[in-house]
Design a protein around this motif. Structure first.
Motif, PDB file in Angstrom:
ATOM      1  N   VAL A 187       0.841  -1.195   0.000  1.00 10.99           N
ATOM      2  CA  VAL A 187       0.000   0.000   0.000  1.00 10.99           C
ATOM      3  C   VAL A 187       0.876   1.245   0.000  1.00 10.99           C
ATOM      4  CG1 VAL A 187      -1.588   1.388   1.406  1.00 10.99           C
ATOM      5  CG2 VAL A 187      -2.005  -1.065   1.093  1.00 10.99           C
ATOM      6  N   LEU A 188       0.532   2.188  -0.868  1.00 14.46           N
ATOM      7  CA  LEU A 188       1.181   3.491  -0.904  1.00 14.46           C
ATOM      8  C   LEU A 188       0.098   4.559  -0.820  1.00 14.46           C
ATOM      9  CD1 LEU A 188       2.553   1.535  -3.357  1.00 14.46           C
ATOM     10  CD2 LEU A 188       4.258   3.344  -3.202  1.00 14.46           C
ATOM     11  N   LEU A 189       0.358   5.602  -0.041  1.00 16.01           N
ATOM     12  CA  LEU A 189      -0.580   6.707   0.107  1.00 16.01           C
ATOM     13  C   LEU A 189       0.037   7.954  -0.496  1.00 16.01           C
ATOM     14  CD1 LEU A 189      -1.532   6.188   3.879  1.00 16.01           C
ATOM     15  CD2 LEU A 189      -2.482   5.001   1.884  1.00 16.01           C
ATOM     16  N   PHE A 190      -0.700   8.649  -1.378  1.00 14.09           N
ATOM     17  CA  PHE A 190      -0.200   9.919  -1.897  1.00 14.09           C
ATOM     18  C   PHE A 190      -1.261  10.992  -1.711  1.00 14.09           C
ATOM     19  CE2 PHE A 190      -2.676   8.690  -5.528  1.00 14.09           C
ATOM     20  CZ  PHE A 190      -2.919   9.831  -6.287  1.00 14.09           C
ATOM     21  N   ASN A 191      -0.850  12.251  -1.895  1.00 15.57           N
ATOM     22  CA  ASN A 191      -1.710  13.385  -1.529  1.00 15.57           C
ATOM     23  C   ASN A 191      -2.120  13.263  -0.067  1.00 15.57           C
ATOM     24  OD1 ASN A 191      -1.714  14.890  -3.893  1.00 15.57           O
ATOM     25  ND2 ASN A 191      -3.503  13.857  -4.752  1.00 15.57           N
ATOM     26  N   THR A 192      -1.182  12.824   0.755  1.00 17.03           N
ATOM     27  CA  THR A 192      -1.454  12.631   2.183  1.00 17.03           C
ATOM     28  C   THR A 192      -1.308  13.948   2.924  1.00 17.03           C
ATOM     29  OG1 THR A 192      -0.485  10.413   1.987  1.00 17.03           O
ATOM     30  CG2 THR A 192      -0.876  11.257   4.213  1.00 17.03           C
ATOM     31  N   PRO A 193      -2.363  14.449   3.555  1.00 18.88           N
ATOM     32  CA  PRO A 193      -2.246  15.707   4.314  1.00 18.88           C
ATOM     33  C   PRO A 193      -1.244  15.560   5.450  1.00 18.88           C
ATOM     34  CG  PRO A 193      -4.555  15.116   3.951  1.00 18.88           C
ATOM     35  CD  PRO A 193      -3.739  13.920   3.555  1.00 18.88           C
ATOM     36  N   THR A 194      -0.509  16.621   5.735  1.00 24.83           N
ATOM     37  CA  THR A 194       0.508  16.555   6.792  1.00 24.83           C
ATOM     38  C   THR A 194      -0.114  16.312   8.158  1.00 24.83           C
ATOM     39  OG1 THR A 194       0.430  18.980   6.937  1.00 24.83           O
ATOM     40  CG2 THR A 194       2.158  18.013   5.556  1.00 24.83           C
ATOM     41  N   GLN A 195      -1.390  16.664   8.325  1.00 21.77           N
ATOM     42  CA  GLN A 195      -2.050  16.460   9.611  1.00 21.77           C
ATOM     43  C   GLN A 195      -2.606  15.047   9.782  1.00 21.77           C
ATOM     44  OE1 GLN A 195      -3.075  18.507   7.221  1.00 21.77           O
ATOM     45  NE2 GLN A 195      -5.300  18.585   7.010  1.00 21.77           N
ATOM     46  N   TYR A 196      -2.479  14.217   8.746  1.00 20.20           N
ATOM     47  CA  TYR A 196      -2.937  12.826   8.843  1.00 20.20           C
ATOM     48  C   TYR A 196      -2.084  12.114   9.886  1.00 20.20           C
ATOM     49  CZ  TYR A 196      -4.857   8.392   7.083  1.00 20.20           C
ATOM     50  OH  TYR A 196      -5.511   7.187   6.955  1.00 20.20           O
ATOM     51  N   HIS A 197      -2.720  11.647  10.947  1.00 22.49           N
ATOM     52  CA  HIS A 197      -1.985  11.148  12.117  1.00 22.49           C
ATOM     53  C   HIS A 197      -1.160   9.909  11.801  1.00 22.49           C
ATOM     54  CE1 HIS A 197      -1.157   9.940  16.260  1.00 22.49           C
ATOM     55  NE2 HIS A 197      -1.566  11.139  16.632  1.00 22.49           N
ATOM     56  N   HIS A 198       0.034   9.844  12.407  1.00 25.88           N
ATOM     57  CA  HIS A 198       0.913   8.688  12.204  1.00 25.88           C
ATOM     58  C   HIS A 198       0.222   7.383  12.570  1.00 25.88           C
ATOM     59  CE1 HIS A 198       4.641  11.508  12.788  1.00 25.88           C
ATOM     60  NE2 HIS A 198       3.883  11.836  11.763  1.00 25.88           N
ATOM     61  N   ARG A 199      -0.580   7.434  13.604  1.00 27.37           N
ATOM     62  CA  ARG A 199      -1.293   6.230  14.034  1.00 27.37           C
ATOM     63  C   ARG A 199      -2.236   5.731  12.943  1.00 27.37           C
ATOM     64  NH1 ARG A 199      -3.597   8.418  17.896  1.00 27.37           N
ATOM     65  NH2 ARG A 199      -5.586   8.858  16.876  1.00 27.37           N
ATOM     66  N   ASP A 200      -2.900   6.664  12.256  1.00 29.21           N
ATOM     67  CA  ASP A 200      -3.813   6.282  11.181  1.00 29.21           C
ATOM     68  C   ASP A 200      -3.058   5.705   9.991  1.00 29.21           C
ATOM     69  OD1 ASP A 200      -6.057   7.183  12.614  1.00 29.21           O
ATOM     70  OD2 ASP A 200      -5.736   9.237  11.932  1.00 29.21           O
ATOM     71  N   ILE A 201      -1.877   6.244   9.727  1.00 27.68           N
ATOM     72  CA  ILE A 201      -1.043   5.705   8.648  1.00 27.68           C
ATOM     73  C   ILE A 201      -0.636   4.270   8.957  1.00 27.68           C
ATOM     74  CG2 ILE A 201       1.201   5.910   7.493  1.00 27.68           C
ATOM     75  CD1 ILE A 201       0.942   8.938   7.768  1.00 27.68           C
ATOM     76  N   ALA A 202      -0.264   4.029  10.216  1.00 26.32           N
ATOM     77  CA  ALA A 202       0.193   2.695  10.620  1.00 26.32           C
ATOM     78  C   ALA A 202      -0.918   1.664  10.576  1.00 26.32           C
ATOM     79  CB  ALA A 202       0.797   2.749  12.028  1.00 26.32           C
ATOM     80  N   GLU A 203      -2.181   2.113  10.557  1.00 28.09           N
ATOM     81  CA  GLU A 203      -3.304   1.185  10.498  1.00 28.09           C
ATOM     82  C   GLU A 203      -3.444   0.541   9.118  1.00 28.09           C
ATOM     83  OE1 GLU A 203      -5.407   0.014  12.801  1.00 28.09           O
ATOM     84  OE2 GLU A 203      -4.226   1.046  14.315  1.00 28.09           O
ATOM     85  N   TRP A 204      -2.883   1.161   8.083  1.00 38.84           N
ATOM     86  CA  TRP A 204      -2.991   0.588   6.740  1.00 38.84           C
ATOM     87  C   TRP A 204      -2.153  -0.683   6.647  1.00 38.84           C
ATOM     88  CZ3 TRP A 204      -5.934   2.149   2.578  1.00 38.84           C
ATOM     89  CH2 TRP A 204      -6.597   3.387   2.705  1.00 38.84           C
ATOM     90  N   PRO A 205      -2.742  -1.797   6.257  1.00 39.84           N
ATOM     91  CA  PRO A 205      -1.963  -3.041   6.138  1.00 39.84           C
ATOM     92  C   PRO A 205      -0.970  -2.955   4.990  1.00 39.84           C
ATOM     93  CG  PRO A 205      -4.173  -3.352   5.264  1.00 39.84           C
ATOM     94  CD  PRO A 205      -4.157  -1.993   5.898  1.00 39.84           C
ATOM     95  N   MET A 206       0.192  -3.532   5.175  1.00 37.80           N
ATOM     96  CA  MET A 206       1.237  -3.591   4.162  1.00 37.80           C
ATOM     97  C   MET A 206       1.661  -2.199   3.689  1.00 37.80           C
ATOM     98  SD  MET A 206       1.381  -6.791   4.275  1.00 37.80           S
ATOM     99  CE  MET A 206       0.365  -8.228   4.613  1.00 37.80           C
ATOM    100  N   ILE A 207       1.613  -1.206   4.588  1.00 37.16           N
ATOM    101  CA  ILE A 207       1.985   0.148   4.217  1.00 37.16           C
ATOM    102  C   ILE A 207       3.477   0.197   3.868  1.00 37.16           C
ATOM    103  CG2 ILE A 207       2.327   0.799   6.650  1.00 37.16           C
ATOM    104  CD1 ILE A 207       0.979   3.107   3.889  1.00 37.16           C
ATOM    105  N   SER A 208       3.783   0.737   2.705  1.00 36.20           N
ATOM    106  CA  SER A 208       5.169   0.728   2.217  1.00 36.20           C
ATOM    107  C   SER A 208       5.654   2.094   1.762  1.00 36.20           C
ATOM    108  CB  SER A 208       5.307  -0.260   1.050  1.00 36.20           C
ATOM    109  OG  SER A 208       4.992  -1.577   1.450  1.00 36.20           O
ATOM    110  N   GLY A 209       4.732   3.056   1.597  1.00 35.67           N
ATOM    111  CA  GLY A 209       5.149   4.375   1.152  1.00 35.67           C
ATOM    112  C   GLY A 209       4.102   5.420   1.445  1.00 35.67           C
ATOM    113  N   VAL A 210       4.562   6.617   1.803  1.00 34.75           N
ATOM    114  CA  VAL A 210       3.665   7.746   2.070  1.00 34.75           C
ATOM    115  C   VAL A 210       4.234   8.979   1.390  1.00 34.75           C
ATOM    116  CG1 VAL A 210       2.672   9.268   3.826  1.00 34.75           C
ATOM    117  CG2 VAL A 210       2.868   6.818   4.272  1.00 34.75           C
ATOM    118  N   PHE A 211       3.388   9.689   0.640  1.00 36.25           N
ATOM    119  CA  PHE A 211       3.807  10.890  -0.080  1.00 36.25           C
ATOM    120  C   PHE A 211       2.822  12.010   0.247  1.00 36.25           C
ATOM    121  CE2 PHE A 211       4.748   7.042  -2.413  1.00 36.25           C
ATOM    122  CZ  PHE A 211       6.113   7.147  -2.635  1.00 36.25           C
ATOM    123  N   HIS A 212       3.351  13.142   0.713  1.00 40.77           N
ATOM    124  CA  HIS A 212       2.504  14.257   1.103  1.00 40.77           C
ATOM    125  C   HIS A 212       1.973  15.005  -0.118  1.00 40.77           C
ATOM    126  CE1 HIS A 212       2.974  13.667   5.301  1.00 40.77           C
ATOM    127  NE2 HIS A 212       4.259  13.995   5.353  1.00 40.77           N
TER     128      HIS A 212
END
Length: 216
Positions: A85-110
């Motif tokens: 899973v990769l997340l893009f257009n991620t708001p900077t206020q998106y909490h780290h805890r919420d990011i960690a909830e995504w299974p198989m998270i491998s990349g985050v782009f603001h």
């Protein structure tokens, strides 16, 4: 264009967003760089049955309402395929805890990440790397044990532990688990404590990852 072997082995890149002029232009750019092995999926349709082993799932976070985002997380936690899973257009206020909830998270782009850096990050993830902003990298690695997992894969769970782990995979809270299994909340807490110790994880997110890897 010279073919990158790692990218040519990629089964599919799924761009999960809302159809728009911007998403269409991004889709075209991704197809050009990933050899047409890219498809667009609507973010408001939560569906994982067509996901295959090796797929990269690129979620446009600006296209996801909070409830839809949670539904995707829960749906993917129950998916038996091996994806990233990769997340893009991620708001900077998106909490780290919420990011960690995504299974198989491998990349985050603001949101300020340019298209070229986004594509380069996707290429790095497809080669087996992780791509997180410095501000959340340490947190993500700590929560998910991505760098050096120490999970105990060879354990025998009791029937009750399997039931509770199944409820955790569904995103149930302690109170909900207690109600569903007709036991007290304190009993649930005790089972979860013993379960985490037995499978060598530190939190619910890691327990779900362990279950996705070791339970069928």
């Amino acid at each position: 264009m010279q073919t990158d072997k790692n990218l040519s082995d990629l089964r599919s890149l799924l761009l999960i967003t809302r159809p728009s002029l911007q998403s269409t232009l991004l889709l075209q750019a991704l197809k050009k760089r990933f050899y047409n092995n890219v498809t667009l999926r609507q973010s408001d349709i939560v569906e994982s049955s067509t996901i295959a082993d090796g797929d990269l799932l690129l979620f446009d976070m600006l296209s996801l309402e909070t409830q839809t985002s949670q539904q995707w997380c829960q749906h993917l936690q129950n998916c038996q395929k091996r994806f990233k899973v990769l997340l893009f257009n991620t708001p900077t206020q998106y909490h780290h805890r919420d990011i960690a909830e995504w299974p198989m998270i491998s990349g985050v782009f603001h949101t300020e990440t340019c298209e070229e850096n986004l594509i380069e990050g996707i290429k790095n993830v497809s080669r087996g790397e992780k791509c997180f902003p410095k501000a959340i990298n340490e947190y993500i690695l700590q929560q998910l044990s991505l760098s050096h997992p120490q999970w105990n894969e060879f354990v025998v769970l009791t029937h009750r532990e399997k039931e509770i782990l199944s409820k955790l995979r569904q995103g149930a809270s302690n109170i909900e688990i207690a109600r569903l299994l007709f036991i007290s909340e304190n009993t649930v807490k005790t089972h979860i404590y013993n379960l985490f110790k037995k499978i060598s994880v530190k939190n619910r997110t890691q327990a779900v990852f362990w279950a996705n890897k070791n339970m069928r």
